[in-house]
Design an enzyme around this catalytic site. Sequence first.
Site, PDB file in Angstrom:
ATOM      1  N   GLU A 156       8.460  -1.650  18.180  1.00 29.86           N
ATOM      2  CA  GLU A 156       7.481  -1.930  17.123  1.00 29.86           C
ATOM      3  C   GLU A 156       6.127  -2.272  17.751  1.00 29.86           C
ATOM      4  O   GLU A 156       5.081  -1.878  17.239  1.00 29.86           O
ATOM      5  CB  GLU A 156       7.949  -3.088  16.229  1.00 29.86           C
ATOM      6  CG  GLU A 156       9.153  -2.758  15.349  1.00 29.86           C
ATOM      7  CD  GLU A 156       8.829  -1.812  14.198  1.00 29.86           C
ATOM      8  OE1 GLU A 156       7.652  -1.489  13.969  1.00 29.86           O
ATOM      9  OE2 GLU A 156       9.784  -1.376  13.530  1.00 29.86           O
ATOM     10  N   TRP A 206       0.858  -1.193   0.000  1.00 28.81           N
ATOM     11  CA  TRP A 206       0.000   0.000   0.000  1.00 28.81           C
ATOM     12  C   TRP A 206       0.896   1.245   0.000  1.00 28.81           C
ATOM     13  O   TRP A 206       2.018   1.208   0.480  1.00 28.81           O
ATOM     14  CB  TRP A 206      -0.967   0.000   1.179  1.00 28.81           C
ATOM     15  CG  TRP A 206      -0.358   0.135   2.558  1.00 28.81           C
ATOM     16  CD1 TRP A 206      -0.092  -0.885   3.430  1.00 28.81           C
ATOM     17  CD2 TRP A 206       0.046   1.350   3.233  1.00 28.81           C
ATOM     18  NE1 TRP A 206       0.477  -0.394   4.589  1.00 28.81           N
ATOM     19  CE2 TRP A 206       0.556   0.975   4.499  1.00 28.81           C
ATOM     20  CE3 TRP A 206       0.035   2.705   2.910  1.00 28.81           C
ATOM     21  CZ2 TRP A 206       1.037   1.898   5.429  1.00 28.81           C
ATOM     22  CZ3 TRP A 206       0.527   3.632   3.830  1.00 28.81           C
ATOM     23  CH2 TRP A 206       1.018   3.220   5.071  1.00 28.81           C
ATOM     24  N   ASP A 249       1.448  -2.841   9.534  1.00 32.05           N
ATOM     25  CA  ASP A 249       2.885  -2.858   9.197  1.00 32.05           C
ATOM     26  C   ASP A 249       3.716  -3.087  10.458  1.00 32.05           C
ATOM     27  O   ASP A 249       4.636  -3.901  10.471  1.00 32.05           O
ATOM     28  CB  ASP A 249       3.334  -1.505   8.622  1.00 32.05           C
ATOM     29  CG  ASP A 249       2.978  -1.347   7.150  1.00 32.05           C
ATOM     30  OD1 ASP A 249       2.285  -2.226   6.597  1.00 32.05           O
ATOM     31  OD2 ASP A 249       3.403  -0.328   6.561  1.00 32.05           O
TER      32      ASP A 249
HETATM   33 FE   LIG Z   1       7.552  -0.328  12.370  1.00 31.95          FE
END
Ligand SMILES: [Fe+2]
Length: 332
Positions: free
Chosen positions: A174, A39, A206
């Site tokens: 993350e 994307w 993501d």
């Molecule tokens: Fe990341």
Amino acid sequence: MKSVEINYELEKNMEVISQLDDLVGDAVDNVLVDPDECWQPSDFLPDFHNPEVFEEVKLLQKRAEGIPDTVLTSLVGNMITEEALPSYQTYFNLLEGINEERSLLSPSGWVRWSKAWTAEENRHGDLLNKYLYLTGRVDMKAVEQTIHRLLSNGFDPKSESDPYQAMIYTSFQERATKISHVNTGKLADKAGDYVLSRICKTIAGDEARHEKAYKSFMAKIFEIDPSGAMVAFEKMMRKQIVMPAVLMGEGGKRESLYRDFSEITQKVGIYTGWDYARIIQHLVDYWKIEAVTGLNDMASKAQDYLSNLADRYMRLADRMKAPDEVKLAWLK
Ligand SMILES: [Fe+2]
Ligand SMILES: [Fe+2]
């Protein structure tokens, strides 16, 4: 003659890191997405080729009207964090054992990962920046000054140049950004902005892939060198995980900018002390910290420390009072 002190622990960690090169290279090909298939920010933004584009922008602005100032400020802070990614790529390539050839064209799995990962991250700041600009609610000049300052100030995750600690840091980070984007998406939905909600959830997707990859790299390190991995985990957690955008206000007119931003995310529930504790627990469970055997003395002590750590942070979070009043930033 000046004697050069050899850091045997770091030498060993570098050796283990180089053993992971193929695994990391596979992750570039299988976990990260090719630019043609991935994307892109324009998938979520008004198309200026469209003659009706200004209607689309008006609709975007109408939807964004309902977003509370606190949520908007949090979103801006998240965007600024994403925009500082040149610092993250630099940091990654400066780790010992990651880029031995000192070349960004190196075929090494680690170097390829550092580029492909940050290339994916680049879309996050890009999309959020354009979106926030189009809402018309943000003081873009103030935002740009903060990005500029953050990039000039740099980034210190306190992982030294130890690749083990860096893998702990990125696994944690993350997951933390994933949680922030998921929670912002929920609040956007509640405020009636379903497009922003979709944007936040897509970015969170993501982050989830990145988190999974970093956790798997670290899992491999635990497999090869359990004692070293355990000690690195302890070291990183004792220093506490510093958020990537912590230097955003330093040297500027408003030094407290980062603290103000994190108070807001704490207050609205985008990223809280409980999240911090829950991430620790998740990582402790994921790497099966309590079940690791055959550890040396130092690592056994680290194991004890890590096993109780999430509870300690949970209690700390329970006692932490959300601020009554928060100071907004970056809004018109
Ligand atoms: Fe990341
Ligand atoms: Fe990101």
